[in-house]
Write a protein that holds these residues in place. Structure first.
Motif, mmCIF file in Angstrom:
data_model
loop_
_atom_site.group_PDB
_atom_site.id
_atom_site.type_symbol
_atom_site.label_atom_id
_atom_site.label_comp_id
_atom_site.label_asym_id
_atom_site.label_seq_id
_atom_site.Cartn_x
_atom_site.Cartn_y
_atom_site.Cartn_z
ATOM 1 N N ALA A 57 -4.906 -11.180 2.268
ATOM 2 C CA ALA A 57 -3.765 -10.600 1.439
ATOM 3 C C ALA A 57 -2.564 -11.552 1.933
ATOM 4 N N PRO A 102 0.702 -1.330 -0.067
ATOM 5 C CA PRO A 102 -0.019 0.012 -0.169
ATOM 6 C C PRO A 102 0.793 1.322 0.111
ATOM 7 N N ASN A 124 -2.669 1.033 4.426
ATOM 8 C CA ASN A 124 -4.070 1.263 3.972
ATOM 9 C C ASN A 124 -4.495 2.760 4.512
ATOM 10 N N TYR A 145 0.850 -3.280 6.849
ATOM 11 C CA TYR A 145 -0.301 -3.249 5.994
ATOM 12 C C TYR A 145 -1.384 -2.201 6.186
ATOM 13 N N GLN A 160 -11.624 -1.746 1.502
ATOM 14 C CA GLN A 160 -11.623 -3.046 0.935
ATOM 15 C C GLN A 160 -10.423 -3.921 1.440
ATOM 16 N N ALA A 161 -9.294 -3.483 1.250
ATOM 17 C CA ALA A 161 -7.870 -3.747 1.570
ATOM 18 C C ALA A 161 -7.885 -4.289 3.027
ATOM 19 N N LYS A 180 -10.697 1.465 -2.012
ATOM 20 C CA LYS A 180 -9.671 0.362 -2.260
ATOM 21 C C LYS A 180 -9.097 0.196 -0.933
#
Lengths: 200, 909
Positions: A132, A89, A156, A152, A124-125, A121
């Motif tokens: 993931a 990200p 995001n 992570y 959702q991530a 995005k």
């Protein structure tokens, strides 16, 4: 031999390995079979057996270089892969910044779509955070990756921050007084007054 | 039923000519010729001839007078006579100008008379050779009689006679007849004969004694040899005298005629061409009936008397003017009644017949209020249906109301089939009285200056009811007339009909005040809320804020001793809110001062009257207050501030207690000025003061929200200008939840001036229900247009150079001219003239405001200041939308089936 195989299989089964199964065509008296296992007692036992049975060929080294090497390689790979995913990200951030900048602050179909995408995005991530990292498991890499997950997640969040900043610069956030003025109640009158011209 | 119409008359206005709204348009006298009428207006300054056939102005003449070009010194009196020996010549006299005009539009001559403050021209006579002006010299109390040549206006000679009246009495108590001045001197009638030739210098004075003081002298008929005069004494008795000129001498003999009606009658005399004699018509009104006596005047008595009587459709009061005419053997009587009705009655052998009735009172509207129409019975039942509280009662209500709905539906159907034609009109009338879906149609209650009240339906302009108050006299409000008209009970309470109240003075005694309460739908009186006389002389009346009994508000009166009374009598604590302090301001005309009072209401006291305590006083020196303006009571402020381009808020200073005060004066340099003040009526502080030099009234003001727009005439640039000012609290609000006039807020004022393309007769702002819709200014202009101008064009924040921030805010760059495009004329070619006021009312739709303009004409329309944002357009294609929806549904089913087939085929491949 079969027993050896079976033992190796039974021993490997409980722990997830990198490979589900493999056939070793280089049959060297099972001396390298235990390599795949992580259990030291069985390896020691197998080593003892092999040394008893066969004389090492020329150039054979007792040092189990490859064995150690593979193990270290895996961990390294895990780290590299998980960091890859965790930092993904953040790596995408500059591109999104450029995209957001390109969209401009005016309202058009494009800019609205981009803003929506900027929001969608990362959300959702974040929701698919575990999926993931599941590809690592599929590749058989196992390890402690909670730090990467946090990274992570934070990455995001930077995307979300960018989206919010974009909204802010487009004037979509109700951060001013003017955004709330329509909801303000009418002022109550503290005094009343009547009157006018006297009729005579 | 005596009158049977032999044939129907259809009378409609063929043409109309509207004269100037100012003094120049005021008609002094009309001289009727065969083809055209010569009309003298503007105190004898303008003469024009209108052709009867088409209303064409054949010619027009204006008096040219160098000394009197200044409009302010227009004389108050004017005498116009037609030369008796030469009917084609008209002599006009105003204070200092004598001129003669021929009936062909030729100015024969004009001379300026000597102007002295002590000399006042009074009467005008004509002979075949001379035009005689009599003027009063108040120094020596003598009447100067000056003879001017009829041909060229040259002064021939003059003489003087002693005179006992002053100038005012001479004008009010005297009238002229041939060459005789008739003067009422208490109970004595003096006849002064003015000699008509140079040789004759004998001024003849005679007296007739009456038993009672003389009130009025009217000359009914005059010819060279005979005159008829009616003399009314103060015991309402009328005598009619006939004067006959003795042959060869200048002497007149007189005798009384024996008339039928002794009191309260009007007379009109025409000469009968057939017999050469005269006919006299006597007319009198009693209640709703008119009585006429038509007689032929013989030498001494009246003969051949015929009587007529006619029942009027409504009470119209007494006769104010009567004129009898005999055109081609058809006898017409034209009357103006006290309620300003114009009547034309035809007298025939089989009786009198009313052939024209026009309510001319509608051109003198002084107060307007709009009432919502009542809910339909169905809507009422819905209100009823959800009224219950218990479960069982709610159920019963619901069932019963639904049954009644069904029965009424069946009844209506039955009614429609059985008597469809019989009461169609009644049904239409009933349907017109029911509120429409968006509450667009209203009932306008208009009060006219003569005391006639009308209920007008807005959708058709039809008069629903009318009532004439015989004892009516309006209040005065800065040289205009005013009648307080209140909503006592609004239409919101469907179980009770709405009520309206008017307050007026008695015609005969100005100390008596009447309150009349009526139902605005029918005009029926609510006797319990009406009174013929209040026990105190009132200074001011206003409406209570609280609802007291039966959803009614009460009236609050300030009496001469500054005490507050309520009508009907209730404790003051119930009529006014006890939690919000109440202030009362009164303007004292004698002192030229506004005085603010605090009203103490004790919650426990049950008294209905309370004294006022003075708390402030604002006096104006060297300037005269010419008018005050308040906000409309329906003014709503939706947004507390304006959002600027940088998205910060500029808070409005919306003080509900502000009034606009307009003053006029002349400063020490002799320059006239007009000042506008915004006065806080709670604290007495001035929030805004503007002074404009070399500016003239009329000043028209609109005060709404946080802004004021006013117009005036600029004498220096000779144009009409408008000034717009807005008041702001600034970037921060002092108190967001409440507003008090005592808050230490110094409002920031922004102002801009604009040039108007037209003059202004009246100005008003649109009103909407919630105040969300942007505002438009409705302006009535002298050329008959009603113009709707967005307030945005008057915005005082319009910048000189437009920045991007201003553009973001939606401001328009400042240009001094207000451009009016002709699309914004809301009355198109239906021109309305001499508009005196505009009334705007909100409707059920936020986008829509209704506008009622009144004056000489009336006009009603709807306006949409922000376009129709909450309504589909009239040309919205319902059929297209409907059919396309159906087509899409059908199409999707077909497509679904085809898709299924396609899928199956694909699967088989």
């Amino acid at each position: 031999m079969s027993s050896q195989y079976s033992t190796t299989n039974t021993s490997t089964r409980p722990t997830p390995s990198r490979r589900k199964w493999f056939i070793d065509f280089q049959v060297r008296r099972n001396d390298r079979l235990p390599v795949t296992t992580n259990e030291n007692n069985t390896t020691a036992l197998a080593n003892m057996n092999s040394t008893k049975l066969l004389v090492s060929p020329l150039g054979f080294s007792e040092q189990r270089l490859s064995d150690l090497l593979t193990h270290e390689d895996d961990e390294h790979l895990l780290a590299r892969r998980s960091w890859d995913i965790a930092l993904q990200p953040i790596k995408q951030l500059p591109m999104n910044v450029v995209l957001a900048w390109m969209a401009g602050n005016s309202f058009s179909l494009m800019s609205i779509m981009i803003v929506v995408m900027l929001f969608m995005k990362p959300i959702q991530a974040i929701f698919s955070l575990s999926s993931a990292f599941s590809s690592l498991q599929q590749e058989g890499l196992v390890g402690n990756i909670w730090l990467h997950k946090i990274m992570y997640f934070l990455g995001n969040l930077t995307h979300l921050a960018l989206a919010l900043y974009k909204c802010q610069s487009m004037g979509l956030l109700p951060t001013y007084n003017s955004d709330w003025i329509a909801f303000a109640d009418q002022q109550t009158q503290m005094e009343m007054s009547f009157g006018g011209v006297t009729y005579f | 039923m005596t009158a049977i119409p032999s044939y129907l008359y259809y009378i409609e206005a063929r043409w109309r000519k509207v004269f100037e709204a100012n003094d120049y348009g005021k008609i002094d006298r009309i001289i009727w010729y065969d083809q055209e009428g010569v009309i003298v207006t503007g105190n004898g300054r303008r003469v024009r001839a209108l052709r009867y056939a088409d209303g064409l102005e054949v010619w027009q003449l204006a008096a040219t007078s160098g000394t009197n070009s200044n409009e302010e010194t227009i004389s108050k009196s004017c005498q116009v006579i037609k030369n008796r020996f030469d009917p084609g010549t008209i002599h006009i006299l105003n204070d200092d100008l004598l001129w003669s005009v021929s009936s062909y539009g030729e100015m024969l001559w004009s001379i300026e008379l000597p102007t002295k403050p002590t000399l006042k021209s009074l009467f005008l006579f004509s002979t075949s050779q001379y035009v005689i002006v009599t003027s009063l010299d108040s120094n020596s109390n003598k009447l100067q009689v000056t003879y001017y040549s009829k041909q060229n206006g040259a002064q021939a000679f003059s003489s003087s006679i002693p005179w006992s009246f002053n100038a005012k009495d001479s004008q009010s108590k005297c009238s002229t007849m041939n060459n005789i001045i008739l003067c009422a001197n208490n109970a004595e009638l003096s006849m002064i004969t003015i000699p008509t030739t140079i040789d004759d210098t004998n001024i003849n004075t005679r007296q007739i004694q009456f038993s009672n003081p003389i009130e009025q002298i009217r000359v009914l008929y005059e010819s060279n040899t005979r005159s008829i005069v009616s003399i009314k004494t103060d015991n309402a008795e009328t005598k009619v005298y006939q004067f006959n000129k003795k042959d060869s001498t200048n002497e007149w003999s007189y005798h009384e005629l024996n008339i039928q009606i002794k009191s309260n009658a009007f007379y009109s005399v025409v000469s009968d061409k057939n017999s050469g004699g005269q006919q006299i018509l006597e007319g009198s009104a009693s209640q709703q009936k008119l009585n006429f006596y038509l007689s032929t005047i013989s030498e001494q008595t009246l003969t051949n008397t015929r009587s007529y009587s006619i029942e009027l459709p409504e009470n119209m009061g007494d006769i104010e003017y009567l004129s009898y005419s005999n055109v081609k053997h058809t006898q017409f009587v034209t009357l103006r009644m006290q309620d300003a009705s114009l009547l034309v009655i035809k007298l025939a052998d089989n009786g009198a017949e009313l052939i024209l009735h026009r309510d001319e009172a509608l051109s003198s509207i002084i107060s307007v209020e709009a009432f919502d129409l009542s809910l339909s019975s169905g809507q009422m039942r819905i209100e009823d249906e959800f009224g219950g509280t218990e479960m069982f009662s709610m159920f019963v209500r619901r069932i019963s109301s639904q049954i009644s709905q069904l029965t009424s539906f069946v009844m209506r159907l039955m009614n429609m089939f059985t008597n469809a034609h019989a009461n169609r009109e009644y049904m239409d009338k009933q349907a017109a009285l029911v509120r429409d879906e968006f509450n667009l149609n209203k009932i306008l209650i208009v009060v006219t200056s003569v005391g006639k009240v009308f209920g007008i339906l807005t959708q058709s302009g039809g008069i629903l009811w009318k009532h004439y108050f015989t004892d009516f006299a309006p209040f005065e409000h800065f040289n205009t007339l005013q009648v307080p008209l209140f909503h006592i009970r609004s239409a919101a309470h469907y179980t009770h009909p709405p009520l309206a109240s008017i307050v007026y003075r008695d015609r005969n005694s100005l100390y008596e005040t009447h309150v009349r309460t009526f139902n605005p739908y029918t005009g029926d009186f609510e006797e319990s809320l009406s009174t013929s006389s209040l026990p105190h002389r009132i200074k001011r009346v206003f409406l209570s804020t609280q609802i007291v009994n039966d959803f009614c508000k009460v009236l609050l009166f300030v009496d001469a001793n500054n005490k507050i009374h309520t009508y009907p009598t209730v404790p003051l604590s119930r009529a006014l809110s006890t939690t919000t302090p109440t202030y009362i301001y009164l303007f004292d005309k004698a002192e030229q001062a506004f005085i603010g009072y605090y009203l103490t209401i004790n919650e426990n006291e049950q008294e209905s009257s309370t004294g006022l305590k003075e708390v402030w006083r604002v006096a104006f020196q060297n300037e005269q207050v010419i008018n005050i303006y308040t906000r409309l009571s329906s003014d709503r402020v939706h947004s507390a501030g304006i959002v600027l381009g940088d998205r910060s808020v500029l808070y409005k200073y919306t003080n509900p207690n502000l009034i606009a005060v307009v003053t006029e004066g002349i400063d020490y340099q002799k320059v006239p000025f007009v000042s506008i003040y915004l006065l806080d009526t709670v604290t007495g502080s001035l929030k805004l003061s503007h002074t404009h030099k070399r500016v003239k009234s009329p000043v028209h003001v609109v005060l709404a929200e946080n802004w004021i727009v006013y117009t005036y005439y600029n004498q220096r640039y000779r144009r009409y200008e408008a000034v717009s000012s807005s008041l702001f609290e600034g970037e921060a609000q002092y108190n967001y939840s409440s507003f008090s006039s005592f808050d230490p807020i110094e409002p920031v004022i922004q102002s801009k001036a604009y040039i108007l393309p037209y003059g202004v007769n009246a100005i008003q702002v649109t009103t909407t229900e919630k105040g969300i819709t942007s505002r438009d200014i409705i302006m009535a202009v002298p050329n008959g247009m009603l113009i709707e101008i967005p307030w945005m064009l008057f915005d005082p924040r319009r910048p000189f150079d437009l920045t991007s921030m201003d553009r973001e805010e939606g401001l328009i760059m400042y240009t001094p001219d207000i451009m009016v495009n002709f699309e914004s004329v809301i009355n198109y070619y239906k021109q309305v003239y001499n508009i005196r006021g505009i009334h705007t009312v909100s409707t059920g739709l936020e986008s829509t405001s209704v506008v009622f303009a009144y004056g000489l004409d009336m006009f009603f329309t709807r306006v949409f200041p922000s376009r129709l944002f909450d309504q589909l357009k009239d040309d919205f294609d319902f059929m297209f939308i409907g059919w396309s929806t159906v087509a899409f549904v059908v199409g999707s089913f077909i497509a679904k089936r085809y898709a299924a087939i396609h899928q199956t085929k694909k699967a088989w491949k």
